[in-house]
Design a protein around this motif. Structure first.
Motif, mmCIF file in Angstrom:
data_model
loop_
_atom_site.group_PDB
_atom_site.id
_atom_site.type_symbol
_atom_site.label_atom_id
_atom_site.label_comp_id
_atom_site.label_asym_id
_atom_site.label_seq_id
_atom_site.Cartn_x
_atom_site.Cartn_y
_atom_site.Cartn_z
ATOM 1 N N TYR B 51 0.832 -1.209 0.000
ATOM 2 C CA TYR B 51 0.000 0.000 0.000
ATOM 3 C C TYR B 51 0.867 1.260 0.000
ATOM 4 C CZ TYR B 51 -3.532 3.415 1.268
ATOM 5 O OH TYR B 51 -4.356 4.516 1.267
ATOM 6 N N LYS B 52 1.885 1.259 0.827
ATOM 7 C CA LYS B 52 2.812 2.393 0.838
ATOM 8 C C LYS B 52 4.180 1.938 1.352
ATOM 9 C CE LYS B 52 1.350 3.987 5.410
ATOM 10 N NZ LYS B 52 0.816 5.140 6.180
ATOM 11 N N THR B 53 5.155 2.769 1.205
ATOM 12 C CA THR B 53 6.566 2.565 1.596
ATOM 13 C C THR B 53 7.152 1.325 0.943
ATOM 14 O OG1 THR B 53 6.010 1.449 3.682
ATOM 15 C CG2 THR B 53 6.211 3.843 3.718
ATOM 16 N N LYS B 54 7.664 0.398 1.755
ATOM 17 C CA LYS B 54 8.399 -0.734 1.198
ATOM 18 C C LYS B 54 7.883 -2.040 1.765
ATOM 19 C CE LYS B 54 13.034 -2.775 1.132
ATOM 20 N NZ LYS B 54 14.437 -2.644 1.584
ATOM 21 N N VAL B 55 7.764 -2.996 0.876
ATOM 22 C CA VAL B 55 7.393 -4.354 1.275
ATOM 23 C C VAL B 55 8.429 -5.302 0.704
ATOM 24 C CG1 VAL B 55 5.630 -6.141 1.142
ATOM 25 C CG2 VAL B 55 4.946 -3.734 1.232
ATOM 26 N N THR B 56 8.826 -6.284 1.477
ATOM 27 C CA THR B 56 9.814 -7.268 1.008
ATOM 28 C C THR B 56 9.354 -8.664 1.375
ATOM 29 O OG1 THR B 56 11.653 -5.706 1.204
ATOM 30 C CG2 THR B 56 12.217 -8.028 1.185
ATOM 31 N N ASN B 57 9.516 -9.580 0.444
ATOM 32 C CA ASN B 57 9.315 -11.000 0.752
ATOM 33 C C ASN B 57 10.487 -11.800 0.202
ATOM 34 O OD1 ASN B 57 8.804 -11.363 -1.995
ATOM 35 N ND2 ASN B 57 6.569 -11.398 -1.724
ATOM 36 N N GLU B 58 10.372 -13.099 0.162
ATOM 37 C CA GLU B 58 11.506 -13.927 -0.227
ATOM 38 C C GLU B 58 11.810 -13.842 -1.723
ATOM 39 O OE1 GLU B 58 8.694 -14.911 1.043
ATOM 40 O OE2 GLU B 58 7.733 -16.280 -0.403
ATOM 41 N N VAL B 59 10.906 -13.262 -2.475
ATOM 42 C CA VAL B 59 11.059 -13.207 -3.924
ATOM 43 C C VAL B 59 11.454 -11.819 -4.415
ATOM 44 C CG1 VAL B 59 9.851 -13.486 -6.121
ATOM 45 C CG2 VAL B 59 9.375 -15.050 -4.235
ATOM 46 N N ALA B 60 10.857 -10.773 -3.850
ATOM 47 C CA ALA B 60 11.015 -9.427 -4.396
ATOM 48 C C ALA B 60 10.795 -8.379 -3.329
ATOM 49 C CB ALA B 60 10.010 -9.223 -5.540
ATOM 50 N N SER B 61 11.070 -7.127 -3.734
ATOM 51 C CA SER B 61 10.730 -5.970 -2.910
ATOM 52 C C SER B 61 9.856 -5.044 -3.735
ATOM 53 C CB SER B 61 11.995 -5.231 -2.462
ATOM 54 O OG SER B 61 12.764 -6.022 -1.588
ATOM 55 N N LEU B 62 9.007 -4.326 -3.037
ATOM 56 C CA LEU B 62 8.119 -3.372 -3.684
ATOM 57 C C LEU B 62 8.310 -2.028 -3.012
ATOM 58 C CD1 LEU B 62 5.811 -2.718 -5.651
ATOM 59 C CD2 LEU B 62 4.201 -3.538 -3.922
ATOM 60 N N PHE B 63 8.663 -1.017 -3.817
ATOM 61 C CA PHE B 63 8.883 0.327 -3.305
ATOM 62 C C PHE B 63 7.768 1.242 -3.790
ATOM 63 C CE2 PHE B 63 13.067 -0.426 -1.639
ATOM 64 C CZ PHE B 63 13.560 -1.459 -2.418
#
Lengths: 114, 110
Positions: B51-63
């Motif tokens: 939804y906002k800022t940064k999310v990370t999991n074992e596959v990728a990051s989302l900014f």
């Protein structure tokens, strides 16, 4: 694992024929979707269903209808197939009422209308 | 509807970091951003959502920047098996408002 299966991987039909595409999911998901995928256009939503016997139009419902008589099964119907309906058709399902919940897709049916 | 724009294609080499950006200028307050990956002859599969800022999991990051008008999917150290089409999906407030982008075709070479 969630499994979404589609009745055919490849289908060839003639103009004017009635076409049924079947989709079955085995995880008791409330929501089911039909998309078509065309080069350069991405995925476009045709219809979706959030419950048995319920259906809602997506972006491009013209020329299509759907049926959901059982929770696990969602059918896409082309009443009178036309050549511009040649496409890849993808079925998906998701859990719950939140539209952002992960969608699980089937392998797709490539339909050719001659 | 929050229309999305992605690059049509990107090329990379094994071991590099790949960043794919999606523009969604008309994103609404309650819209989430989701990325899917699709291999040939398969349906798309979920990679990551934020939804906002940064999310990370074992596959990728989302900014996702503060204005949320774009998002960047980051794939660290790609391999040949990351060759696929990546779709950005923006929506919320109803299934009809879910809009897939046209996808970015990523080709990873040795």
């Amino acid at each position: 694992d969630v499994k979404v299966t589609q009745s055919s991987r490849y289908l060839v039909k003639r103009t004017g024929e009635k076409v049924f595409l079947e989709c079955v999911q085995d995880m008791d998901h409330e929501n089911m979707f039909w998309y078509r995928q065309d080069p350069g256009l991405g995925l476009r939503l045709i219809y979706f269903s959030y419950d048995v016997k319920m259906k809602e139009k997506g972006d491009i419902p013209e020329g299509y209808s759907v049926s959901r008589e059982k929770k696990e099964r969602f059918s896409l119907i082309l009443e009178s197939a036309s050549t511009n309906q040649t496409s890849m058709y993808l079925c998906a399902s998701s859990f719950g009422r939140a539209e952002n919940n992960e969608q699980f897709f089937g392998p797709g049916t490539r339909l050719t209308v001659l | 509807l929050a229309k999305t724009t992605q690059p049509i294609s990107m090329d990379s080499y094994e071991g590099q970091e790949v960043n794919i950006t999606c523009s969604h200028n008309n994103i609404a307050t309650n819209d989430y951003i989701t990325w899917y990956q699709q291999f040939p002859s398969q349906g798309p599969r979920f990679i990551i959502q934020g939804y906002k800022t940064k999310v990370t999991n074992e596959v990728a990051s989302l900014f996702i920047p503060a204005d949320r008008k774009s998002s960047t999917l980051s794939l660290p150290r790609v391999s040949l098996s990351d060759t696929a089409v990546y779709y950005c999906l923006v929506g919320g407030g109803g299934f009809q408002k879910l809009v897939f982008g046209t996808g970015t075709r990523l080709l990873v070479s040795p």
